[in-house]
Scaffold this active site. Structure first.
Site, mmCIF file in Angstrom:
data_model
loop_
_atom_site.group_PDB
_atom_site.id
_atom_site.type_symbol
_atom_site.label_atom_id
_atom_site.label_comp_id
_atom_site.label_asym_id
_atom_site.label_seq_id
_atom_site.Cartn_x
_atom_site.Cartn_y
_atom_site.Cartn_z
ATOM 1 N N ARG A 102 2.155 -17.492 -53.543
ATOM 2 C CA ARG A 102 3.141 -18.010 -55.299
ATOM 3 C C ARG A 102 4.016 -16.424 -55.518
ATOM 4 O O ARG A 102 5.676 -16.442 -55.255
ATOM 5 C CB ARG A 102 2.379 -18.368 -56.838
ATOM 6 C CG ARG A 102 4.587 -18.398 -57.724
ATOM 7 C CD ARG A 102 3.538 -18.669 -58.546
ATOM 8 N NE ARG A 102 4.480 -18.846 -60.321
ATOM 9 C CZ ARG A 102 4.387 -19.172 -61.559
ATOM 10 N NH1 ARG A 102 3.077 -20.152 -62.044
ATOM 11 N NH2 ARG A 102 4.997 -19.892 -62.150
ATOM 12 N N ASN A 156 3.755 -29.143 -57.565
ATOM 13 C CA ASN A 156 5.374 -28.971 -57.118
ATOM 14 C C ASN A 156 5.338 -28.610 -55.828
ATOM 15 O O ASN A 156 4.765 -28.279 -55.393
ATOM 16 C CB ASN A 156 5.526 -27.270 -58.178
ATOM 17 C CG ASN A 156 6.548 -28.019 -59.157
ATOM 18 O OD1 ASN A 156 6.779 -29.201 -59.932
ATOM 19 N ND2 ASN A 156 5.666 -27.416 -60.639
ATOM 20 N N CYS A 176 6.270 -34.026 -64.155
ATOM 21 C CA CYS A 176 6.770 -32.570 -64.867
ATOM 22 C C CYS A 176 7.089 -33.006 -66.616
ATOM 23 O O CYS A 176 7.573 -34.442 -67.102
ATOM 24 C CB CYS A 176 8.293 -32.610 -64.523
ATOM 25 S SG CYS A 176 8.871 -31.812 -64.330
ATOM 26 N N HIS A 206 13.364 -30.819 -62.140
ATOM 27 C CA HIS A 206 13.861 -29.653 -62.599
ATOM 28 C C HIS A 206 15.118 -29.117 -61.714
ATOM 29 O O HIS A 206 16.266 -28.134 -61.517
ATOM 30 C CB HIS A 206 13.188 -28.575 -60.907
ATOM 31 C CG HIS A 206 11.504 -27.952 -61.367
ATOM 32 N ND1 HIS A 206 10.711 -27.828 -61.248
ATOM 33 C CD2 HIS A 206 10.962 -28.642 -63.073
ATOM 34 C CE1 HIS A 206 9.770 -27.377 -62.057
ATOM 35 N NE2 HIS A 206 9.930 -28.462 -62.229
ATOM 36 N N TYR A 256 16.124 -25.436 -65.359
ATOM 37 C CA TYR A 256 16.020 -24.678 -63.820
ATOM 38 C C TYR A 256 17.724 -24.282 -63.470
ATOM 39 O O TYR A 256 17.836 -23.849 -62.699
ATOM 40 C CB TYR A 256 15.491 -25.757 -63.233
ATOM 41 C CG TYR A 256 13.758 -25.389 -63.303
ATOM 42 C CD1 TYR A 256 12.524 -24.590 -62.670
ATOM 43 C CD2 TYR A 256 13.033 -26.463 -64.495
ATOM 44 C CE1 TYR A 256 11.188 -24.155 -62.380
ATOM 45 C CE2 TYR A 256 11.710 -25.908 -64.710
ATOM 46 C CZ TYR A 256 11.028 -25.404 -63.457
ATOM 47 O OH TYR A 256 9.601 -25.271 -63.664
#
Length: 433
Positions: A102, A156, A176, A206, A256
């Site tokens: 990440r 995700n 989500c 998102h 987002y």
């Protein structure tokens, strides 16, 4: 929350969590303990290859169940096949490559002037390429263990991963926490119970907007204009967007959308501070230390800063409606489009209110989407199709095409440079390199 049919006691179930060693897990366990009347569990299995984390999380999970008087058994295992054997539902919350992957997703795109984020843009594509093959492998083993099991995907990028699962024929629904988080926030501002509010939530994972906030159900009074008039400033601050944007649009975008509506500002901001991955990694060390305290019997306050707020409520509600007989209820999930948004392919995955029951999720009819939003939805959905193709078949050209198609990139020189960086940073996870 869903309720069992009148006069019928819900049948106890076994649920497995892949990625059960996550620091998120106590939030989920707390939900299963609090909401046990809607979904009684005889067994909750936490599955994770990281035995040290699993021991800490599993110990706290057992203490949470005991403190709240839940009679179900909590099992921890690193054996996936053993863990999913006989499970009625399997929740996926895994992170291939961990926080170190990440960290890379959030940094190398910035070299090319693009947003560094783990679920969208180039970083989101990298995560999809690492994740989709692993999830499909897990899903096949779940299907062998119990063909009737439901897979609930919280991993995700949820839209792409759920699309992969559905395309492969799995019984899957994506989840989500954005919608339930906004529902809770709006309810607090309006001083009503969350379950009284129905969100006209529409878009892709998102990439969503709240077009209405209705009191009492899909046909109830729309409180969104009053909500924006009275609380627009507070909502805009939470989204980190100017109040004027909300006033001009007349909708509430998910946070987002800031990556799209304020891209250059976000890039400059991200270049000037530590990555979110670094913050989360530090927080996880603190959380795991807390989890190891045998006196801790509830989720710690620090967990609220980890992310995933209200995940437990959403996950338990979804699992309950999928596993219990009855008419089902309406929840916001990631589901096959099937003509709901007519400008998208039927097999696209959209995030909308759907009626959830034992046969799955059926999207509610949706009013036509304004071209201002439909254009972006169509563009990102096309990218997701290309991203899934790259994840399933590999190849540098497929990665490049997906990056070029993404509206946060869209320039061939940037797509070329990002392709090189993506492959260099993820070579160990890409079987085709």
């Amino acid at each position: 929350m869903p309720h069992s049919p009148r006069g019928r006691t819900p049948r106890p179930r076994k649920v497995a969590v892949v990625g059960g060693g996550s620091t998120y897990t106590p939030e989920l366990v707390d939900g299963f303990a609090r909401l046990r009347e809607s979904l009684p569990l005889t067994e909750l299995v936490l599955i994770d290859p990281a035995a040290d984390r699993l021991e800490l999380v599993g110990g706290l999970a057992r203490r949470i169940f005991a403190k709240q008087g839940h009679s179900g058994r909590i099992v921890t295992t690193s054996d996936l096949d053993r863990g999913v054997d006989g499970a009625d539902a399997v929740l996926l919350q895994l992170r291939v490559g961990g926080q170190s992957a990440r960290e890379r997703d959030e940094t190398w795109p910035l070299d090319c002037g693009c947003v560094g984020q783990e679920t969208t843009g180039a970083g989101g594509l990298a995560k999809a390429l690492r994740t989709v093959p692993v999830v499909l492998g897990i899903a096949e083993r779940v299907r062998r263990a119990n063909p009737d099991a439901w897979i609930i995907d919280f991993t995700n990028p949820v839209g792409i991963v759920t699309r992969a699962l559905l395309r492969a024929g799995h019984r899957a629904v994506g989840l989500c926490n954005v919608a339930i988080g906004l529902q809770r926030k709006f309810a607090a501002l309006l001083e009503v119970r969350p379950e009284e509010l129905h969100l006209d939530h529409i878009g892709l994972n998102h990439l969503t907007w709240e077009r209405a906030v209705r009191l009492g159900g899909p046909d109830g009074e729309d409180l969104l204009p009053a909500l924006l008039a009275e609380h627009g400033g507070a909502i805009a601050r939470d989204l980190r967007l100017p109040r004027t944007v909300l006033d001009r649009l007349g909708v509430v975008p998910s946070y987002y959308l800031r990556y799209f509506y304020a891209h250059d500002d976000v890039v400059a901001e991200l270049r000037g501070k530590p990555s979110r991955a670094a913050e989360v990694a530090a927080m996880e060390k603190q959380l795991l230390a807390l989890y190891g305290d045998p006196a801790l019997e509830e989720k710690p306050a620090l967990l609220a800063r980890r992310g995933g707020a209200h995940y437990s409520d959403a996950a338990v509600a979804l699992a309950s409606s999928l596993l219990q007989d009855g008419p089902g209820d309406v929840q916001v999930v990631n589901v096959r489009n099937g003509g709901t948004l007519p400008f998208l392919p039927d097999d696209a995955v959209i995030e909308v209110p759907a009626r959830i029951g034992p046969t799955g999720a059926r999207p509610l009819p949706a009013a036509a989407l304004d071209p201002l939003y439909a254009g972006l939805v169509a563009s990102v959905s096309a990218y997701e199709d290309l991203a899934l193709d790259a994840a399933l078949r590999g190849g540098r050209d497929r990665v490049f095409k997906a990056l070029l198609a993404h509206p946060l990139i869209g320039q061939y020189e940037a797509a070329e440079a990002l392709t090189d960086r993506l492959i260099a940073h993820n070579r160990e996870y890409l079987a085709w390199t």
